[in-house]
Scaffold this motif. Structure first.
Motif, PDB file in Angstrom:
ATOM      1  N   ASP A 162       0.836  -1.210   0.000  1.00  0.00           N
ATOM      2  CA  ASP A 162       0.000   0.000   0.000  1.00  0.00           C
ATOM      3  C   ASP A 162       0.864   1.251   0.000  1.00  0.00           C
ATOM      4  OD1 ASP A 162      -2.249   1.608  -0.031  1.00  0.00           O
ATOM      5  OD2 ASP A 162      -2.478   1.604   2.152  1.00  0.00           O
ATOM      6  N   THR A 163       1.745   1.336  -0.980  1.00  0.00           N
ATOM      7  CA  THR A 163       2.585   2.509  -1.161  1.00  0.00           C
ATOM      8  C   THR A 163       2.427   3.025  -2.585  1.00  0.00           C
ATOM      9  OG1 THR A 163       4.480   1.097  -1.786  1.00  0.00           O
ATOM     10  CG2 THR A 163       4.304   1.770   0.532  1.00  0.00           C
ATOM     11  N   VAL A 164       2.893   4.227  -2.814  1.00  0.00           N
ATOM     12  CA  VAL A 164       2.848   4.804  -4.155  1.00  0.00           C
ATOM     13  C   VAL A 164       4.054   5.724  -4.309  1.00  0.00           C
ATOM     14  CG1 VAL A 164       1.378   6.728  -3.392  1.00  0.00           C
ATOM     15  CG2 VAL A 164       1.447   6.108  -5.811  1.00  0.00           C
ATOM     16  N   VAL A 165       4.650   5.739  -5.489  1.00  0.00           N
ATOM     17  CA  VAL A 165       5.777   6.626  -5.786  1.00  0.00           C
ATOM     18  C   VAL A 165       5.220   7.899  -6.408  1.00  0.00           C
ATOM     19  CG1 VAL A 165       7.935   6.907  -7.058  1.00  0.00           C
ATOM     20  CG2 VAL A 165       7.328   4.669  -6.125  1.00  0.00           C
ATOM     21  N   VAL A 166       5.563   9.042  -5.813  1.00  0.00           N
ATOM     22  CA  VAL A 166       5.006  10.315  -6.263  1.00  0.00           C
ATOM     23  C   VAL A 166       6.134  11.292  -6.581  1.00  0.00           C
ATOM     24  CG1 VAL A 166       2.918   9.994  -4.874  1.00  0.00           C
ATOM     25  CG2 VAL A 166       4.853  11.254  -3.917  1.00  0.00           C
ATOM     26  N   HIS A 167       5.785  12.320  -7.336  1.00  0.00           N
ATOM     27  CA  HIS A 167       6.714  13.420  -7.582  1.00  0.00           C
ATOM     28  C   HIS A 167       6.744  14.337  -6.366  1.00  0.00           C
ATOM     29  CE1 HIS A 167       7.539  12.728 -11.873  1.00  0.00           C
ATOM     30  NE2 HIS A 167       6.287  12.325 -11.954  1.00  0.00           N
ATOM     31  N   VAL A 168       7.903  14.842  -6.031  1.00  0.00           N
ATOM     32  CA  VAL A 168       8.047  15.793  -4.931  1.00  0.00           C
ATOM     33  C   VAL A 168       7.759  17.185  -5.481  1.00  0.00           C
ATOM     34  CG1 VAL A 168       9.592  16.769  -3.199  1.00  0.00           C
ATOM     35  CG2 VAL A 168       9.748  14.344  -3.795  1.00  0.00           C
ATOM     36  N   LEU A 169       6.689  17.798  -4.988  1.00  0.00           N
ATOM     37  CA  LEU A 169       6.311  19.124  -5.455  1.00  0.00           C
ATOM     38  C   LEU A 169       6.959  20.193  -4.580  1.00  0.00           C
ATOM     39  CD1 LEU A 169       2.498  18.600  -6.160  1.00  0.00           C
ATOM     40  CD2 LEU A 169       4.407  18.522  -7.769  1.00  0.00           C
ATOM     41  N   PRO A 170       7.318  21.341  -5.162  1.00  0.00           N
ATOM     42  CA  PRO A 170       7.871  22.423  -4.335  1.00  0.00           C
ATOM     43  C   PRO A 170       6.834  22.914  -3.349  1.00  0.00           C
ATOM     44  CG  PRO A 170       7.358  23.201  -6.553  1.00  0.00           C
ATOM     45  CD  PRO A 170       7.198  21.712  -6.582  1.00  0.00           C
ATOM     46  N   ARG A 171       7.297  23.300  -2.178  1.00  0.00           N
ATOM     47  CA  ARG A 171       6.380  23.815  -1.176  1.00  0.00           C
ATOM     48  C   ARG A 171       5.733  25.110  -1.663  1.00  0.00           C
ATOM     49  NH1 ARG A 171       6.256  21.995   3.942  1.00  0.00           N
ATOM     50  NH2 ARG A 171       7.735  20.362   4.543  1.00  0.00           N
ATOM     51  N   PRO A 172       4.434  25.284  -1.415  1.00  0.00           N
ATOM     52  CA  PRO A 172       3.795  26.540  -1.802  1.00  0.00           C
ATOM     53  C   PRO A 172       4.376  27.704  -1.020  1.00  0.00           C
ATOM     54  CG  PRO A 172       2.327  25.233  -0.419  1.00  0.00           C
ATOM     55  CD  PRO A 172       3.497  24.357  -0.771  1.00  0.00           C
ATOM     56  N   ALA A 173       4.451  28.833  -1.682  1.00  0.00           N
ATOM     57  CA  ALA A 173       5.044  30.012  -1.042  1.00  0.00           C
ATOM     58  C   ALA A 173       4.201  30.549   0.086  1.00  0.00           C
ATOM     59  CB  ALA A 173       5.268  31.115  -2.091  1.00  0.00           C
ATOM     60  N   GLY A 174       2.929  30.158   0.122  1.00  0.00           N
ATOM     61  CA  GLY A 174       2.058  30.677   1.170  1.00  0.00           C
ATOM     62  C   GLY A 174       1.327  31.919   0.701  1.00  0.00           C
ATOM     63  N   VAL A 175       0.315  32.280   1.420  1.00  0.00           N
ATOM     64  CA  VAL A 175      -0.499  33.441   1.071  1.00  0.00           C
ATOM     65  C   VAL A 175       0.066  34.665   1.759  1.00  0.00           C
ATOM     66  CG1 VAL A 175      -2.815  34.398   1.094  1.00  0.00           C
ATOM     67  CG2 VAL A 175      -2.492  31.930   0.872  1.00  0.00           C
ATOM     68  N   GLN A 176       0.284  35.723   1.023  1.00  0.00           N
ATOM     69  CA  GLN A 176       0.808  36.952   1.572  1.00  0.00           C
ATOM     70  C   GLN A 176      -0.326  37.778   2.179  1.00  0.00           C
ATOM     71  OE1 GLN A 176       4.037  37.574   1.775  1.00  0.00           O
ATOM     72  NE2 GLN A 176       4.450  35.631   0.743  1.00  0.00           N
ATOM     73  N   LEU A 177      -0.308  37.900   3.496  1.00  0.00           N
ATOM     74  CA  LEU A 177      -1.303  38.692   4.202  1.00  0.00           C
ATOM     75  C   LEU A 177      -0.595  39.745   5.035  1.00  0.00           C
ATOM     76  CD1 LEU A 177      -3.635  35.827   5.506  1.00  0.00           C
ATOM     77  CD2 LEU A 177      -4.079  37.343   3.587  1.00  0.00           C
ATOM     78  N   SER A 178      -1.356  40.697   5.514  1.00  0.00           N
ATOM     79  CA  SER A 178      -0.782  41.681   6.411  1.00  0.00           C
ATOM     80  C   SER A 178      -0.341  40.982   7.688  1.00  0.00           C
ATOM     81  CB  SER A 178      -1.827  42.756   6.727  1.00  0.00           C
ATOM     82  OG  SER A 178      -2.973  42.152   7.301  1.00  0.00           O
ATOM     83  N   PRO A 179       0.625  41.536   8.428  1.00  0.00           N
ATOM     84  CA  PRO A 179       1.101  40.878   9.643  1.00  0.00           C
ATOM     85  C   PRO A 179      -0.055  40.495  10.562  1.00  0.00           C
ATOM     86  CG  PRO A 179       2.460  42.773   9.118  1.00  0.00           C
ATOM     87  CD  PRO A 179       1.310  42.791   8.152  1.00  0.00           C
ATOM     88  N   THR A 180       0.003  39.268  11.048  1.00  0.00           N
ATOM     89  CA  THR A 180      -1.090  38.764  11.860  1.00  0.00           C
ATOM     90  C   THR A 180      -1.050  39.369  13.256  1.00  0.00           C
ATOM     91  OG1 THR A 180      -1.093  36.685  10.656  1.00  0.00           O
ATOM     92  CG2 THR A 180      -2.138  36.685  12.808  1.00  0.00           C
ATOM     93  N   VAL A 181      -2.163  39.957  13.661  1.00  0.00           N
ATOM     94  CA  VAL A 181      -2.301  40.502  15.007  1.00  0.00           C
ATOM     95  C   VAL A 181      -3.210  39.569  15.786  1.00  0.00           C
ATOM     96  CG1 VAL A 181      -3.088  42.451  16.391  1.00  0.00           C
ATOM     97  CG2 VAL A 181      -2.011  42.854  14.157  1.00  0.00           C
ATOM     98  N   PRO A 182      -2.727  38.966  16.866  1.00  0.00           N
ATOM     99  CA  PRO A 182      -3.582  38.049  17.630  1.00  0.00           C
ATOM    100  C   PRO A 182      -4.869  38.745  18.087  1.00  0.00           C
ATOM    101  CG  PRO A 182      -1.302  37.875  18.342  1.00  0.00           C
ATOM    102  CD  PRO A 182      -1.373  39.057  17.435  1.00  0.00           C
ATOM    103  N   ARG A 183      -5.972  38.062  17.910  1.00  0.00           N
ATOM    104  CA  ARG A 183      -7.272  38.616  18.301  1.00  0.00           C
ATOM    105  C   ARG A 183      -8.001  37.601  19.173  1.00  0.00           C
ATOM    106  NH1 ARG A 183      -9.934  41.346  12.865  1.00  0.00           N
ATOM    107  NH2 ARG A 183      -8.025  42.214  11.980  1.00  0.00           N
ATOM    108  N   ALA A 184      -8.507  38.057  20.285  1.00  0.00           N
ATOM    109  CA  ALA A 184      -9.315  37.180  21.125  1.00  0.00           C
ATOM    110  C   ALA A 184     -10.659  36.953  20.449  1.00  0.00           C
ATOM    111  CB  ALA A 184      -9.510  37.804  22.503  1.00  0.00           C
ATOM    112  N   PRO A 185     -11.196  35.746  20.519  1.00  0.00           N
ATOM    113  CA  PRO A 185     -12.509  35.502  19.899  1.00  0.00           C
ATOM    114  C   PRO A 185     -13.603  36.319  20.569  1.00  0.00           C
ATOM    115  CG  PRO A 185     -11.827  33.651  21.274  1.00  0.00           C
ATOM    116  CD  PRO A 185     -10.649  34.563  21.197  1.00  0.00           C
ATOM    117  N   ALA A 186     -14.623  36.632  19.782  1.00  0.00           N
ATOM    118  CA  ALA A 186     -15.708  37.472  20.291  1.00  0.00           C
ATOM    119  C   ALA A 186     -16.541  36.742  21.337  1.00  0.00           C
ATOM    120  CB  ALA A 186     -16.593  37.934  19.136  1.00  0.00           C
ATOM    121  N   ARG A 187     -16.525  35.427  21.331  1.00  0.00           N
ATOM    122  CA  ARG A 187     -17.286  34.643  22.309  1.00  0.00           C
ATOM    123  C   ARG A 187     -16.476  33.423  22.707  1.00  0.00           C
ATOM    124  NH1 ARG A 187     -19.302  30.049  20.060  1.00  0.00           N
ATOM    125  NH2 ARG A 187     -19.614  29.954  17.792  1.00  0.00           N
ATOM    126  N   ARG A 188     -16.920  32.770  23.730  1.00  0.00           N
ATOM    127  CA  ARG A 188     -16.232  31.570  24.190  1.00  0.00           C
ATOM    128  C   ARG A 188     -16.413  30.458  23.159  1.00  0.00           C
ATOM    129  NH1 ARG A 188     -16.836  28.795  30.187  1.00  0.00           N
ATOM    130  NH2 ARG A 188     -15.226  27.179  29.875  1.00  0.00           N
TER     131      ARG A 188
END
Length: 245
Positions: A162-188
């Motif tokens: 139960d194995t398979v040989v696959v191509h190694v894909l380059p890691r995605p660069a990720g999504v460019q967002l503004s710097p993350t500011v931690p936010r407390a949730p509005a509710r529990r």
């Protein structure tokens, strides 16, 4: 028309057409994320095998040159080394080196479990011991026929382990967002809701912008926002839950 023809070819491959070209194996993770593993066809696998054959031949030649001066003791050690190079070489490297041998790494391939997880020791042992069957009657003929008949290009050893040989894909660069500011949730948040947000924060860098927006829409009840703002809120709450304050 070309796009329709390409889609038709892709659908045929997914229905189990002969994998002369590389195909994709779709796996659904426990988190509900669909993974598309680019299964390797017989041609790149054969080239990787040839590279490994050259590496093993070089190792055997070096052993013969070094141990040849030891007489009978050297001959015994040479036979042990020959056995290890023939059998332990692929097993140890695949299990301990991220599913890759030098040949697979050179061709950008790796062995993974059928569900996309890293290959373990037992599957590595099984798939390589099964080479004795795949080699029959000569030149890996049985393995080649199995690869051509299986939609994921697997030989008999892969089917049993139960194995398979696959191509190694380059890691995605990720999504460019503004710097993350931690936010407390509005509710529990309930434990399941916290787990969902933490999972998003840990996997977000591997998700496309469209997938992040889709998840933000699904989690609208937790953030009160959708679209880009919803994504930013998800990042902020996830960062807060992960203690990045």
């Amino acid at each position: 028309m070309p796009a329709q023809e390409a889609a038709g070819h892709g659908a045929a491959a997914r229905r189990g057409a002969v994998p002369m070209l590389d195909t994709y194996r779709e796996v659904l993770t426990p988190e509900g994320v669909s993974l598309h593993l680019p299964a390797a066809g017989p041609v790149p696998r054969a080239l990787a095998w040839l590279v490994d054959l050259a590496v093993r031949a070089a190792i055997v030649l070096a052993l013969a040159m070094v141990l040849g001066v030891l007489g009978g003791l050297g001959e015994g050690l040479y036979l042990v080394g020959l056995f290890l190079v023939s059998w332990a070489y692929p097993i140890v490297l695949e299990a301990a080196w991220n599913g890759q041998t030098p040949g697979k790494r050179a061709l950008g391939l790796r062995v993974v479990a059928g569900d996309g997880a890293p290959v373990g020791w037992l599957p590595a042992v099984v798939r390589n011991l099964m080479r004795t069957v795949d080699m029959l009657p000569f030149g890996y003929a049985t393995g080649l026929v199995a690869c051509l008949c299986d939609r994921d290009g697997r030989r008999l050893g892969d089917l049993v382990a139960d194995t398979v040989v696959v191509h190694v894909l380059p890691r995605p660069a990720g999504v460019q967002l503004s710097p993350t500011v931690p936010r407390a949730p509005a509710r529990r948040l309930l434990p399941d809701e916290q787990a969902a947000l933490v999972a998003f924060g840990e996997r977000a860098s591997h998700l496309s912008a469209g997938r992040q927006a889709e998840l933000a829409a699904l989690l609208y009840p937790l953030t009160g926002s959708a679209g880009d703002e919803g994504v930013r809120r998800l990042h902020g709450i996830a960062a807060w839950l992960l203690g990045r304050r």
